[in-house]
Motif scaffolding. Structure first.
Motif, PDB file in Angstrom:
ATOM      1  N   TYR A  97     -37.983  29.358  -5.861  1.00  0.00           N
ATOM      2  CA  TYR A  97     -37.292  29.182  -7.134  1.00  0.00           C
ATOM      3  C   TYR A  97     -35.910  28.607  -6.820  1.00  0.00           C
ATOM      4  CZ  TYR A  97     -40.920  32.367  -8.808  1.00  0.00           C
ATOM      5  OH  TYR A  97     -42.120  32.956  -9.104  1.00  0.00           O
ATOM      6  N   VAL A  98     -35.670  27.366  -7.237  1.00  0.00           N
ATOM      7  CA  VAL A  98     -34.464  26.639  -6.846  1.00  0.00           C
ATOM      8  C   VAL A  98     -33.510  26.482  -8.022  1.00  0.00           C
ATOM      9  CG1 VAL A  98     -33.629  24.441  -5.909  1.00  0.00           C
ATOM     10  CG2 VAL A  98     -35.822  25.354  -5.149  1.00  0.00           C
ATOM     11  N   CYS A  99     -32.222  26.643  -7.753  1.00  0.00           N
ATOM     12  CA  CYS A  99     -31.188  26.361  -8.746  1.00  0.00           C
ATOM     13  C   CYS A  99     -31.236  24.871  -9.065  1.00  0.00           C
ATOM     14  CB  CYS A  99     -29.826  26.735  -8.167  1.00  0.00           C
ATOM     15  SG  CYS A  99     -28.427  25.932  -8.952  1.00  0.00           S
TER      16      CYS A  99
ATOM     17  N   THR B 175     -35.061  24.254 -19.145  1.00  0.00           N
ATOM     18  CA  THR B 175     -36.077  25.285 -18.949  1.00  0.00           C
ATOM     19  C   THR B 175     -36.633  25.228 -17.528  1.00  0.00           C
ATOM     20  OG1 THR B 175     -37.824  23.818 -19.735  1.00  0.00           O
ATOM     21  CG2 THR B 175     -36.805  25.255 -21.369  1.00  0.00           C
ATOM     22  N   MET B 176     -37.271  26.316 -17.120  1.00  0.00           N
ATOM     23  CA  MET B 176     -37.900  26.398 -15.812  1.00  0.00           C
ATOM     24  C   MET B 176     -39.129  25.489 -15.782  1.00  0.00           C
ATOM     25  SD  MET B 176     -39.212  29.843 -13.850  1.00  0.00           S
ATOM     26  CE  MET B 176     -40.220  30.409 -15.190  1.00  0.00           C
ATOM     27  N   TYR B 177     -39.350  24.803 -14.649  1.00  0.00           N
ATOM     28  CA  TYR B 177     -40.539  23.959 -14.532  1.00  0.00           C
ATOM     29  C   TYR B 177     -40.946  23.803 -13.072  1.00  0.00           C
ATOM     30  CZ  TYR B 177     -37.193  20.252 -13.382  1.00  0.00           C
ATOM     31  OH  TYR B 177     -36.195  19.515 -12.801  1.00  0.00           O
ATOM     32  N   VAL B 178     -42.238  23.570 -12.855  1.00  0.00           N
ATOM     33  CA  VAL B 178     -42.791  23.369 -11.514  1.00  0.00           C
ATOM     34  C   VAL B 178     -42.516  21.934 -11.088  1.00  0.00           C
ATOM     35  CG1 VAL B 178     -44.888  23.350 -10.114  1.00  0.00           C
ATOM     36  CG2 VAL B 178     -44.574  25.109 -11.874  1.00  0.00           C
TER      37      VAL B 178
ATOM     38  N   VAL C  40     -35.191  26.399 -11.658  1.00  0.00           N
ATOM     39  CA  VAL C  40     -34.795  27.441 -12.599  1.00  0.00           C
ATOM     40  C   VAL C  40     -33.308  27.287 -12.902  1.00  0.00           C
ATOM     41  CG1 VAL C  40     -34.710  29.922 -13.025  1.00  0.00           C
ATOM     42  CG2 VAL C  40     -36.501  28.976 -11.551  1.00  0.00           C
ATOM     43  N   PRO C  41     -32.948  26.791 -14.090  1.00  0.00           N
ATOM     44  CA  PRO C  41     -31.537  26.586 -14.401  1.00  0.00           C
ATOM     45  C   PRO C  41     -30.713  27.874 -14.384  1.00  0.00           C
ATOM     46  CG  PRO C  41     -32.935  25.951 -16.262  1.00  0.00           C
ATOM     47  CD  PRO C  41     -33.828  26.343 -15.142  1.00  0.00           C
TER      48      PRO C  41
END
Length: 105
Positions: free
Chosen positions: A48-50, A56-59, A76-77
Motif C-alpha cells: 500500500y503506497v502513499c 481514491t485507493m486503486y490497484v 492509497v492517498p
C-alpha cells in the motif's frame, strides 16, 4: 464463476516503511487456495503506497511471480497524510497492528 482465495490476513503482520520518496505499508496474505503447480497454498503480498494522483485507493499493478505468489501495488492517498504527520516519529521500519473493523465492535 469460481472464487479462488489468494491468501488470508492474520493480524498483526503489517510492516511500515519509509524509503526515500516511496512511503508504504506492506502486508502478506497467507494460506490461500491450494495451488497444484506450486504444491502449496497461494500467497499474496500487498504494498500500500502513499500516492496522491487520484482521490481514491486503486490497484496499480498485479504480478504473479513466482507461480501462485501474487504481488499487488495499491495507491492509497490517505497514507500520504499519515506519513506526513508521523514522518519524524517513524523509524526506517516499524510495525503497526491492523485489525478488521468487525474486531472492534
Amino acid at each position: 464463476h469460481q472464487e479462488i482465495s489468494l491468501g488470508r490476513y492474520y493480524p498483526p503482520q503489517f510492516s511500515l516503511k519509509m524509503e526515500a520518496d516511496l512511503n508504504f505499508v506492506k502486508a502478506t496474505f497467507d494460506d490461500g487456495k491450494y495451488c497444484p503447480l506450486k504444491g502449496a497454498a497461494r500467497i499474496s503480498h500487498v504494498k500500500y503506497v502513499c500516492a496522491n494522483e487520484k482521490p481514491t485507493m486503486y490497484v496499480v499493478d498485479v504480478v504473479e511471480a513466482p507461480v501462485c505468489e501474487y504481488n499487488f501495488i495499491v495507491h492509497v492517498p490517505e497514507l500520504c497524510e499519515f506519513f506526513d504527520k508521523h514522518a519524524k516519529s517513524v523509524k526506517k521500519q516499524a510495525t503497526i497492528s491492523c485489525y478488521s473493523a468487525s474486531d472492534t465492535a
